[in-house]
Design a protein around this motif. Structure first.
Motif, PDB file in Angstrom:
ATOM      1  N   SER A 122      16.290  39.648  25.466  1.00 45.11           N
ATOM      2  CA  SER A 122      15.812  39.603  24.089  1.00 45.11           C
ATOM      3  C   SER A 122      14.840  38.459  23.840  1.00 45.11           C
ATOM      4  CB  SER A 122      16.995  39.462  23.129  1.00 45.11           C
ATOM      5  OG  SER A 122      17.917  40.508  23.310  1.00 45.11           O
ATOM      6  N   ALA A 123      15.031  37.345  24.539  1.00 44.81           N
ATOM      7  CA  ALA A 123      14.214  36.151  24.299  1.00 44.81           C
ATOM      8  C   ALA A 123      14.017  35.428  25.633  1.00 44.81           C
ATOM      9  CB  ALA A 123      14.894  35.249  23.283  1.00 44.81           C
ATOM     10  N   SER A 124      13.319  36.090  26.540  1.00 41.24           N
ATOM     11  CA  SER A 124      13.209  35.587  27.906  1.00 41.24           C
ATOM     12  C   SER A 124      12.590  34.191  27.965  1.00 41.24           C
ATOM     13  CB  SER A 124      12.384  36.562  28.753  1.00 41.24           C
ATOM     14  OG  SER A 124      12.274  36.096  30.080  1.00 41.24           O
ATOM     15  N   GLU A 125      11.526  33.951  27.202  1.00 43.85           N
ATOM     16  CA  GLU A 125      10.860  32.654  27.251  1.00 43.85           C
ATOM     17  C   GLU A 125      11.774  31.557  26.715  1.00 43.85           C
ATOM     18  OE1 GLU A 125       6.690  30.489  25.810  1.00 43.85           O
ATOM     19  OE2 GLU A 125       7.034  32.630  25.407  1.00 43.85           O
ATOM     20  N   ALA A 126      12.512  31.862  25.644  1.00 41.14           N
ATOM     21  CA  ALA A 126      13.439  30.887  25.091  1.00 41.14           C
ATOM     22  C   ALA A 126      14.566  30.597  26.082  1.00 41.14           C
ATOM     23  CB  ALA A 126      14.013  31.395  23.771  1.00 41.14           C
ATOM     24  N   PHE A 127      15.052  31.645  26.761  1.00 43.82           N
ATOM     25  CA  PHE A 127      16.098  31.466  27.774  1.00 43.82           C
ATOM     26  C   PHE A 127      15.617  30.530  28.873  1.00 43.82           C
ATOM     27  CE2 PHE A 127      18.223  32.458  31.728  1.00 43.82           C
ATOM     28  CZ  PHE A 127      19.556  32.571  31.373  1.00 43.82           C
ATOM     29  N   ARG A 128      14.403  30.763  29.359  1.00 45.77           N
ATOM     30  CA  ARG A 128      13.859  29.925  30.441  1.00 45.77           C
ATOM     31  C   ARG A 128      13.627  28.489  29.955  1.00 45.77           C
ATOM     32  NH1 ARG A 128      12.403  32.948  34.805  1.00 45.77           N
ATOM     33  NH2 ARG A 128      12.155  35.193  34.477  1.00 45.77           N
ATOM     34  N   LEU A 129      13.258  28.343  28.694  1.00 46.14           N
ATOM     35  CA  LEU A 129      13.074  27.013  28.135  1.00 46.14           C
ATOM     36  C   LEU A 129      14.393  26.244  28.163  1.00 46.14           C
ATOM     37  CD1 LEU A 129      10.968  25.168  26.667  1.00 46.14           C
ATOM     38  CD2 LEU A 129      11.840  26.113  24.525  1.00 46.14           C
ATOM     39  N   LEU A 130      15.459  26.885  27.708  1.00 42.66           N
ATOM     40  CA  LEU A 130      16.771  26.241  27.727  1.00 42.66           C
ATOM     41  C   LEU A 130      17.227  25.951  29.152  1.00 42.66           C
ATOM     42  CD1 LEU A 130      18.795  28.178  25.000  1.00 42.66           C
ATOM     43  CD2 LEU A 130      17.962  25.829  24.892  1.00 42.66           C
ATOM     44  N   ALA A 131      16.922  26.870  30.066  1.00 40.56           N
ATOM     45  CA  ALA A 131      17.354  26.693  31.453  1.00 40.56           C
ATOM     46  C   ALA A 131      16.764  25.436  32.080  1.00 40.56           C
ATOM     47  CB  ALA A 131      16.966  27.916  32.279  1.00 40.56           C
ATOM     48  N   GLY A 132      15.604  24.990  31.582  1.00 42.51           N
ATOM     49  CA  GLY A 132      14.972  23.802  32.123  1.00 42.51           C
ATOM     50  C   GLY A 132      15.391  22.508  31.459  1.00 42.51           C
ATOM     51  N   CYS A 133      16.208  22.595  30.399  1.00 41.31           N
ATOM     52  CA  CYS A 133      16.615  21.409  29.653  1.00 41.31           C
ATOM     53  C   CYS A 133      17.731  20.658  30.371  1.00 41.31           C
ATOM     54  CB  CYS A 133      17.101  21.794  28.259  1.00 41.31           C
ATOM     55  SG  CYS A 133      15.815  22.365  27.133  1.00 41.31           S
ATOM     56  N   ASP A 134      17.744  19.337  30.189  1.00 44.52           N
ATOM     57  CA  ASP A 134      18.886  18.577  30.701  1.00 44.52           C
ATOM     58  C   ASP A 134      20.009  18.638  29.673  1.00 44.52           C
ATOM     59  OD1 ASP A 134      18.333  16.659  28.684  1.00 44.52           O
ATOM     60  OD2 ASP A 134      17.037  15.528  30.038  1.00 44.52           O
ATOM     61  N   ASP A 135      21.160  18.082  30.027  1.00 46.37           N
ATOM     62  CA  ASP A 135      22.332  18.199  29.162  1.00 46.37           C
ATOM     63  C   ASP A 135      22.111  17.539  27.808  1.00 46.37           C
ATOM     64  OD1 ASP A 135      23.565  19.594  31.136  1.00 46.37           O
ATOM     65  OD2 ASP A 135      25.048  18.049  31.648  1.00 46.37           O
ATOM     66  N   ALA A 136      21.401  16.418  27.779  1.00 44.30           N
ATOM     67  CA  ALA A 136      21.149  15.742  26.500  1.00 44.30           C
ATOM     68  C   ALA A 136      20.308  16.627  25.585  1.00 44.30           C
ATOM     69  CB  ALA A 136      20.456  14.406  26.744  1.00 44.30           C
ATOM     70  N   GLN A 137      19.303  17.290  26.132  1.00 45.94           N
ATOM     71  CA  GLN A 137      18.475  18.184  25.325  1.00 45.94           C
ATOM     72  C   GLN A 137      19.269  19.391  24.849  1.00 45.94           C
ATOM     73  OE1 GLN A 137      15.318  18.600  28.270  1.00 45.94           O
ATOM     74  NE2 GLN A 137      13.880  17.624  26.855  1.00 45.94           N
ATOM     75  N   LEU A 138      20.140  19.901  25.703  1.00 44.83           N
ATOM     76  CA  LEU A 138      20.955  21.053  25.308  1.00 44.83           C
ATOM     77  C   LEU A 138      21.897  20.678  24.169  1.00 44.83           C
ATOM     78  CD1 LEU A 138      21.779  22.501  28.834  1.00 44.83           C
ATOM     79  CD2 LEU A 138      20.271  23.518  27.122  1.00 44.83           C
TER      80      LEU A 138
END
Length: 307
Positions: free
Chosen positions: A228-244
């Motif tokens: 549904s939101a592939s680009e957003a998923f990939r963006l989150l996948a690259g975040c560190d724990d603090a960003q998440l």
């Protein structure tokens, strides 16, 4: 007529809690599936496996696009249609198409809506009724009386169903892309070949080319958001724990500001928690998963993932 010996159906939850069961006279399984817009069917053995195959369809849905899994098998001169968690055969256009030059009887049940019975002949509804009480047993007996089809637990276990994923004829839903429909068939084929393969998720991640174990561990929600939101998923996948964790705080505030009610306890794993709040925010925005990439970039304050 009473229950007609169908107590086992409700006691065993033979087709699950939510389903649509339809008998169509004079039309073979593949022809029935073609009438509802299905392509080349995939053979799946037993109603129990068809119920599990519904997961593959649900995981491929994107945004406002919804797919119905329709499974058909021949019983004498009739075709039995099973829709796990579906309701395609409740639409007037579908009832008309399936009963044209023939006959249809159908039972629809969902815990969240009013159950119903439909009987149609030659494209016209003969009887439609809302149901209550021990309706499943009584309605199955009525369907047997009208069709001669005796549904049994053995039939549901032994039948080979021809399965397709098709869009609902509802203007409220967006039309699934050809890519989504093709992916649904490939995933159904993979499921039919190996139904026990990690509850379908391995198949779905393989279809998407995702190899990272951390991403694959996000489960059905991750697979849905990847679609549904592939680009957003990939963006989150690259975040560190603090960003998440920052994304989780942002999401909580967005949901609270929209007065959408309290957020249930979130998973402890940061990526899983962030995916949950992204899904909630998308719901607050009316299912606009396409907006989530820009929303996440604002939540991250313009920083790139991992920075």
């Amino acid at each position: 007529m009473a229950g007609g010996g169908y107590a086992w159906f409700t006691e065993d939850l033979a087709l699950g809690l939510n389903f649509c069961l339809t008998y169509v006279r004079g039309v073979g399984p593949d022809a029935v599936l073609a009438r509802v817009g299905g392509g080349k069917p995939v053979a799946v053995e037993s109603a129990e496996l068809v119920g599990r195959a519904q997961d593959v369809v649900a995981d491929l849905e994107a945004g406002d696009a919804e797919l119905a899994l329709v499974a058909a098998t021949a019983v004498g001169d009739w075709t039995v249609l099973f829709e796990p968690n579906g309701y395609l055969a409740t639409y007037d256009s579908v009832v008309q198409a399936l009963s044209a030059r023939g006959e249809l009887v159908s039972l629809y049940h969902n815990e969240s809506t009013t159950p119903s019975f439909t009987w149609a002949r030659d494209g016209s509804v003969v009887e439609r009724a809302e149901l209550d009480g021990d309706f499943q047993e009584r309605t199955l007996a009525r369907m047997e009386e009208l069709s001669g089809v005796r549904l049994t637990a053995g039939l549901l276990r032994a039948a080979v169903f021809r399965c397709v994923a098709v869009p609902y004829p509802d203007p409220a839903f967006s039309t699934p892309s050809r890519k989504t429909l093709a992916a649904a068939r490939r995933a159904l084929r993979a499921f039919a070949a190996d139904p026990d393969r990690s509850e379908l998720l391995d198949v779905l991640w393989d279809e998407r080319g995702v190899r990272d174990p951390r991403l694959r561990a996000t489960g059905h929600l991750g697979a849905m958001l990847f679609t549904s939101a592939s680009e957003a998923f990939r963006l989150l996948a690259g975040c560190d724990d603090a960003q998440l964790r920052a994304v989780v705080r942002w999401g909580r505030e967005r949901v609270r500001a929209a007065a959408a009610g309290p957020i249930e306890p979130l998973p402890s794993e940061p990526l899983a928690a962030a995916l949950h709040v992204v899904d909630l925010v998308a719901e607050v925005l009316g299912g606009r998963y396409d907006l989530m990439t820009d929303e996440l970039r604002r939540a991250l304050g313009g920083r790139e993932p991992g920075q």
